[in-house]
Design a protein around this motif. Structure first.
Motif, short mmCIF file in Angstrom:
data_model
loop_
_atom_site.label_atom_id
_atom_site.label_comp_id
_atom_site.label_asym_id
_atom_site.label_seq_id
_atom_site.Cartn_x
_atom_site.Cartn_y
_atom_site.Cartn_z
N ILE A 198 0.88 -1.17 0.00
CA ILE A 198 0.00 0.00 0.00
C ILE A 198 0.91 1.22 0.00
CG2 ILE A 198 -1.75 1.30 1.27
CD1 ILE A 198 -2.66 -1.34 2.52
N ASP A 199 0.95 1.93 -1.11
CA ASP A 199 1.92 3.02 -1.26
C ASP A 199 1.40 4.28 -0.56
OD1 ASP A 199 4.03 4.59 -1.93
OD2 ASP A 199 3.80 4.41 -4.11
N MET A 200 1.57 4.29 0.76
CA MET A 200 1.18 5.44 1.57
C MET A 200 2.40 6.33 1.77
SD MET A 200 -1.38 6.84 3.21
CE MET A 200 -2.56 5.51 3.48
N GLN A 201 2.25 7.60 1.43
CA GLN A 201 3.34 8.55 1.51
C GLN A 201 3.11 9.54 2.67
OE1 GLN A 201 6.13 8.91 -1.04
NE2 GLN A 201 5.47 6.77 -1.08
N ILE A 202 4.18 9.93 3.32
CA ILE A 202 4.11 10.98 4.34
C ILE A 202 4.17 12.33 3.63
CG2 ILE A 202 5.25 12.04 6.32
CD1 ILE A 202 6.43 9.27 6.97
N ILE A 203 3.13 13.15 3.83
CA ILE A 203 3.16 14.49 3.23
C ILE A 203 3.41 15.58 4.28
CG2 ILE A 203 1.70 13.77 1.31
CD1 ILE A 203 -0.60 15.34 2.61
N SER A 204 3.33 15.21 5.56
CA SER A 204 3.64 16.19 6.61
C SER A 204 3.69 15.51 7.97
CB SER A 204 2.60 17.30 6.64
OG SER A 204 2.90 18.25 7.67
N PRO B 91 9.18 15.24 7.88
CA PRO B 91 10.12 14.90 8.97
C PRO B 91 11.50 14.64 8.41
CG PRO B 91 8.81 12.99 8.40
CD PRO B 91 8.26 14.13 7.58
N PRO B 92 12.53 14.73 9.24
CA PRO B 92 13.89 14.41 8.77
C PRO B 92 13.99 12.95 8.33
CG PRO B 92 13.94 15.54 10.89
CD PRO B 92 12.52 15.17 10.64
N VAL B 93 14.70 12.72 7.25
CA VAL B 93 14.86 11.35 6.75
C VAL B 93 15.48 10.45 7.81
CG1 VAL B 93 16.03 9.93 5.02
CG2 VAL B 93 15.05 12.12 4.35
N GLU B 94 16.45 10.98 8.55
CA GLU B 94 17.15 10.17 9.55
C GLU B 94 16.19 9.67 10.63
OE1 GLU B 94 17.94 13.22 8.66
OE2 GLU B 94 19.77 12.94 7.47
N ALA B 95 15.25 10.52 11.04
CA ALA B 95 14.29 10.13 12.07
C ALA B 95 13.36 9.03 11.55
CB ALA B 95 13.48 11.34 12.52
N VAL B 96 12.96 9.15 10.29
CA VAL B 96 12.10 8.13 9.69
C VAL B 96 12.86 6.81 9.58
CG1 VAL B 96 10.71 7.50 7.69
CG2 VAL B 96 10.83 9.89 8.41
N ASP C 37 13.10 -3.95 2.73
CA ASP C 37 13.94 -2.84 3.19
C ASP C 37 13.28 -1.54 2.75
OD1 ASP C 37 15.94 -4.45 4.34
OD2 ASP C 37 16.89 -4.74 2.39
N ILE C 38 12.83 -0.76 3.73
CA ILE C 38 12.13 0.49 3.45
C ILE C 38 12.88 1.63 4.14
CG2 ILE C 38 9.95 1.75 3.69
CD1 ILE C 38 8.58 -1.03 3.92
N SER C 39 13.13 2.69 3.41
CA SER C 39 13.84 3.84 3.97
C SER C 39 12.96 5.08 3.93
CB SER C 39 15.14 4.10 3.20
OG SER C 39 14.84 4.60 1.90
N GLY C 40 13.42 6.11 4.61
CA GLY C 40 12.67 7.35 4.64
C GLY C 40 12.45 7.95 3.27
N THR C 41 13.43 7.82 2.40
CA THR C 41 13.29 8.39 1.06
C THR C 41 12.19 7.70 0.25
OG1 THR C 41 15.06 6.93 0.27
CG2 THR C 41 15.68 9.16 0.94
N ASP C 42 11.82 6.49 0.64
CA ASP C 42 10.76 5.76 -0.07
C ASP C 42 9.37 6.28 0.28
OD1 ASP C 42 12.62 3.98 -1.24
OD2 ASP C 42 12.58 2.70 0.55
N VAL C 43 9.25 6.97 1.41
CA VAL C 43 7.91 7.28 1.92
C VAL C 43 7.64 8.77 2.10
CG1 VAL C 43 7.81 5.05 3.11
CG2 VAL C 43 8.62 7.06 4.35
N LEU C 44 8.59 9.61 1.73
CA LEU C 44 8.40 11.05 1.90
C LEU C 44 8.02 11.71 0.58
CD1 LEU C 44 11.45 11.88 4.21
CD2 LEU C 44 9.06 11.57 4.88
N HIS C 45 6.97 12.53 0.62
CA HIS C 45 6.52 13.22 -0.59
C HIS C 45 6.17 14.67 -0.24
CE1 HIS C 45 4.67 13.41 -4.66
NE2 HIS C 45 3.98 14.39 -4.09
N GLU C 46 6.88 15.60 -0.83
CA GLU C 46 6.60 17.01 -0.60
C GLU C 46 5.56 17.50 -1.58
OE1 GLU C 46 8.93 21.21 0.27
OE2 GLU C 46 10.04 19.45 -0.42
N VAL C 47 4.46 18.01 -1.06
CA VAL C 47 3.38 18.51 -1.90
C VAL C 47 3.75 19.91 -2.38
CG1 VAL C 47 0.94 19.15 -2.00
CG2 VAL C 47 1.66 17.14 -0.68
N GLU C 48 3.77 20.08 -3.69
CA GLU C 48 4.17 21.38 -4.26
C GLU C 48 3.07 21.92 -5.16
OE1 GLU C 48 8.99 20.78 -4.46
OE2 GLU C 48 7.78 20.16 -6.19
#
Length: 260
Positions: free
Chosen positions: A50-56, A228-233, A249-260
């Motif tokens: 389930i491709d859930m992204q963190i937007i904030s 959030p900071p990638v390191e914290a995720v 293997d899931i990293s912070g960069t896989d789940v962070l999405h900045e809404v622009e």
């Protein structure tokens, strides 16, 4: 209630859940585009394709409250005690972090899985558990009943909660998602600049505070939408992997999405 979503031109329907399992059931049923959840939940969603992204991140705080008859005065007193939490969530991550940071081992406490917040509060009040990690309004109620605040954790120390959005919704409803974030930011400005008495009725009704808490409700200073900071995720993802919750293997960069 203040019309921020309407002003932004987006129709938002908010559903309330008292347990993560109910929220996840609604998500699986296709009833939700996004969820207020935590990074552990995000990792489990991703592991289940389930491709859930963190937007904030979102702001708030959790309090580890000891029952008035538990004899607990500090973290050191938790040894051998029953602590109410929900398993495989950010709550358990935070409890583990609190315990190990205090010099105890995770095995030194007895974890009691209680997914429902109201049930967790009642078990604490009835001395069926010795302590519990609780959000508002449950932590306020527990303390008002004589419970003791042992430690408070807010989003300056850990990303307690995040706003997740399905990648499909981000792609197919990009204008609506952007409008949602804009409305969220305006709401943050309003809350931070307005005396709580102006919107306390909304908080009491929505969050579930009892009327006798009026005038005693404390809110954090909210931040506008930010990632959030990638390191914290990554730290949370590593914890989830070590607990056996993840096969990928899931990293912070896989789940962070900045809404622009």
């Amino acid at each position: 209630d203040k019309g921020f979503f309407e002003d932004a031109g987006v129709d938002v329907k908010i559903e309330y859940f008292t347990a993560a399992k109910d929220r996840d059931a609604a998500l699986t049923a296709g009833e939700l585009d996004g969820v207020l959840c935590d990074e552990v939940a995000i990792s489990i969603y991703q592991n289940s394709d389930i491709d859930m992204q963190i937007i904030s991140v979102t702001d708030g705080f959790w309090i580890l409250v000891a029952s008035k008859d538990s004899g607990i005065q500090s973290m050191a007193d938790l040894e051998g005690k029953k602590v109410g939490l929900s398993e495989n969530t950010m709550i358990e991550y935070l409890v583990d972090d609190m315990v190990t940071s205090s010099g105890l081992a995770v095995e030194d406490i007895e974890k009691v899985a209680i997914p429902s917040m109201p049930t967790r509060l009642e078990m604490l009040r009835n001395n069926q558990i010795d302590a519990a990690l609780l959000p508002a309004p449950f932590n306020d109620v527990a303390i008002a009943d004589g419970g003791l605040e042992i430690i408070k954790v807010d989003n300056t120390e850990a990303n307690i909660a995040v706003l997740g959005m399905l990648k499909e919704a981000i792609t197919n409803k990009s204008a609506e998602v952007k409008a949602y974030v804009e409305a969220y930011n305006k709401a943050v400005e309003y809350i931070n600049s307005t005396d709580i008495s102006e919107y306390e009725d909304i908080i009491i009704k929505t969050v579930g505070y009892s009327e006798d808490m009026r005038g005693n409700i404390t809110l954090p200073t909210y931040r506008k939408a930010e990632l959030p900071p990638v390191e914290a995720v990554n730290k949370v993802m590593d914890w989830a992997k070590n607990k056996g919750l993840l096969t990928k293997d899931i990293s912070g960069t896989d789940v962070l999405h900045e809404v622009e």
